[in-house]
Design a protein around this motif. Structure first.
Motif, PDB file in Angstrom:
ATOM      1  N   THR A 114       2.905   4.126 -13.393  1.00  0.00           N
ATOM      2  CA  THR A 114       3.506   4.581 -12.125  1.00  0.00           C
ATOM      3  C   THR A 114       4.934   4.373 -12.371  1.00  0.00           C
ATOM      4  O   THR A 114       5.903   5.009 -12.162  1.00  0.00           O
ATOM      5  CB  THR A 114       2.917   3.707 -11.055  1.00  0.00           C
ATOM      6  N   ILE A 115       5.432   2.969 -12.811  1.00  0.00           N
ATOM      7  CA  ILE A 115       6.838   2.669 -12.739  1.00  0.00           C
ATOM      8  C   ILE A 115       7.605   3.323 -13.866  1.00  0.00           C
ATOM      9  O   ILE A 115       8.882   3.718 -13.709  1.00  0.00           O
ATOM     10  CB  ILE A 115       6.897   1.154 -12.823  1.00  0.00           C
ATOM     11  N   PHE A 155       6.919   7.405 -12.502  1.00  0.00           N
ATOM     12  CA  PHE A 155       7.405   7.416 -10.853  1.00  0.00           C
ATOM     13  C   PHE A 155       8.026   6.223 -10.524  1.00  0.00           C
ATOM     14  O   PHE A 155       7.562   5.510  -9.329  1.00  0.00           O
ATOM     15  CB  PHE A 155       6.176   7.702  -9.879  1.00  0.00           C
ATOM     16  N   GLU A 156       9.086   6.051 -10.893  1.00  0.00           N
ATOM     17  CA  GLU A 156      10.027   4.860 -10.540  1.00  0.00           C
ATOM     18  C   GLU A 156      10.271   4.486  -9.237  1.00  0.00           C
ATOM     19  O   GLU A 156      10.115   3.569  -8.799  1.00  0.00           O
ATOM     20  CB  GLU A 156      11.213   4.784 -11.471  1.00  0.00           C
ATOM     21  N   ASP A 157      10.497   5.554  -8.497  1.00  0.00           N
ATOM     22  CA  ASP A 157      11.225   5.507  -7.067  1.00  0.00           C
ATOM     23  C   ASP A 157      10.019   5.006  -6.200  1.00  0.00           C
ATOM     24  O   ASP A 157      10.087   4.168  -5.542  1.00  0.00           O
ATOM     25  CB  ASP A 157      11.864   6.639  -6.639  1.00  0.00           C
ATOM     26  N   TRP A 158       8.844   5.761  -6.477  1.00  0.00           N
ATOM     27  CA  TRP A 158       7.715   5.251  -5.637  1.00  0.00           C
ATOM     28  C   TRP A 158       7.155   3.981  -5.885  1.00  0.00           C
ATOM     29  O   TRP A 158       6.845   3.067  -5.071  1.00  0.00           O
ATOM     30  CB  TRP A 158       6.461   6.103  -5.952  1.00  0.00           C
ATOM     31  N   ARG A 189       9.176   1.213  -7.218  1.00  0.00           N
ATOM     32  CA  ARG A 189       9.983   0.274  -6.731  1.00  0.00           C
ATOM     33  C   ARG A 189       9.700   0.241  -5.073  1.00  0.00           C
ATOM     34  O   ARG A 189       9.944  -0.742  -4.594  1.00  0.00           O
ATOM     35  CB  ARG A 189      11.097   0.818  -7.037  1.00  0.00           C
ATOM     36  N   LYS A 190       9.436   1.261  -4.328  1.00  0.00           N
ATOM     37  CA  LYS A 190       9.516   1.440  -2.925  1.00  0.00           C
ATOM     38  C   LYS A 190       8.127   0.679  -2.381  1.00  0.00           C
ATOM     39  O   LYS A 190       8.497   0.131  -1.270  1.00  0.00           O
ATOM     40  CB  LYS A 190       9.581   2.930  -2.499  1.00  0.00           C
ATOM     41  N   TYR A 191       6.833   1.060  -2.905  1.00  0.00           N
ATOM     42  CA  TYR A 191       5.833   0.632  -2.272  1.00  0.00           C
ATOM     43  C   TYR A 191       5.065  -0.718  -2.912  1.00  0.00           C
ATOM     44  O   TYR A 191       4.112  -1.110  -2.688  1.00  0.00           O
ATOM     45  CB  TYR A 191       4.808   1.766  -2.482  1.00  0.00           C
TER      46      TYR A 191
END
Length: 242
Positions: free
Chosen positions: A25-26, A29-32, A34-36
């Motif tokens: 995921t990181i 989909f790095e933004d997702w 880091r956010k969740y």
């Protein structure tokens, strides 16, 4: 005994897969991620602390009269181990590959290896105890995979090498630890198993209270308290439904 082995193996493999999902995921989909990821941290902290106090610790006390000593020992040993890793990182700080990436990777790898022991111990006690421990432990593997990958990437490794090293250190080590420990743990008597369970409970409380919760405090976001409360509520409902 055979069912407890397969349950412990299934739980450890699930933990490895969740860690792999975190790493994937990181990376993609790095933004997702880091956010969740902080919400997984909070929920896992609520579960780990709650199931330890509501079920695992009372069960250990029931099985071994000296369980309080082992409980304290499990907490203290994990604290000392983390202090050792921190000191080692500081000493190697001049070398970014050691100070930022490789040394924390070794620490996380050892921690994940010990997680495998916890699965062997808790499922050897009972299926219910194993499931409760798994509920919190598996969830905290997701952010752990993210952290391992980011540290390696920050230390200068390529994305591919960071992915592979994080996978072997934080993911594969958990089922490996379970397979190594189970033959010995499954043959122990009730008193020794209670001592090991108390050690595990001390380690779980340490991870939840001094490792996961401070991360949430450092990154206060909306709904983090809700995630923590949800973890506690889920644990309470599971224990009460027994």
């Amino acid at each position: 005994m055979l069912s407890s082995f397969w349950s412990a193996l299934g739980a450890s493999v699930s933990a490895a897969l969740v860690t792999l999902v975190g790493i994937y995921t990181i990376r993609h989909f790095e933004d997702w991620g880091r956010k969740y990821s902080i919400y997984f941290v909070c929920f896992a902290a609520g579960v780990l602390i709650s199931v330890s106090f509501l079920h695992i610790i009372p069960k250990a006390f029931e099985m071994n009269t000296n369980a309080p000593v082992y409980l304290l020992g499990g907490f203290a040993l994990l604290h000392l181990f983390n202090r050792f890793i921190t000191a080692f990182v500081c000493e190697r700080g001049v070398n970014p590959n050691f100070g930022i990436g490789l040394v924390p990777m070794i620490g996380i790898g050892f921690h994940s290896f010990i997680d495998g022991f916890v699965y062997s111990i808790t499922f050897s006690v009972s299926m219910f105890t194993g499931v409760l421990a798994t509920a919190g432990m598996v969830l905290h593997e997701f952010p752990e995979g993210i952290i391992t990958y980011l540290l390696l990437l920050r230390s200068g490794f390529s994305e591919r090498k960071s992915f592979l090293l994080a996978f072997f250190a934080a993911s594969i080590t958990t089922p490996l630890g379970m397979l190594v420990s189970y033959p010995f743990i499954s043959q122990t008597n009730t008193s020794l198993l209670g001592a090991l369970l108390a050690l595990s409970a001390g380690a779980l409380v340490y991870v939840g209270a001094t490792h996961l919760l401070p991360q949430a405090d450092k990154e206060p976001r909306e709904y983090t308290l809700h995630a923590l409360g949800a973890g506690i509520l889920v644990s309470v409902l599971i224990v009460l439904s027994k």
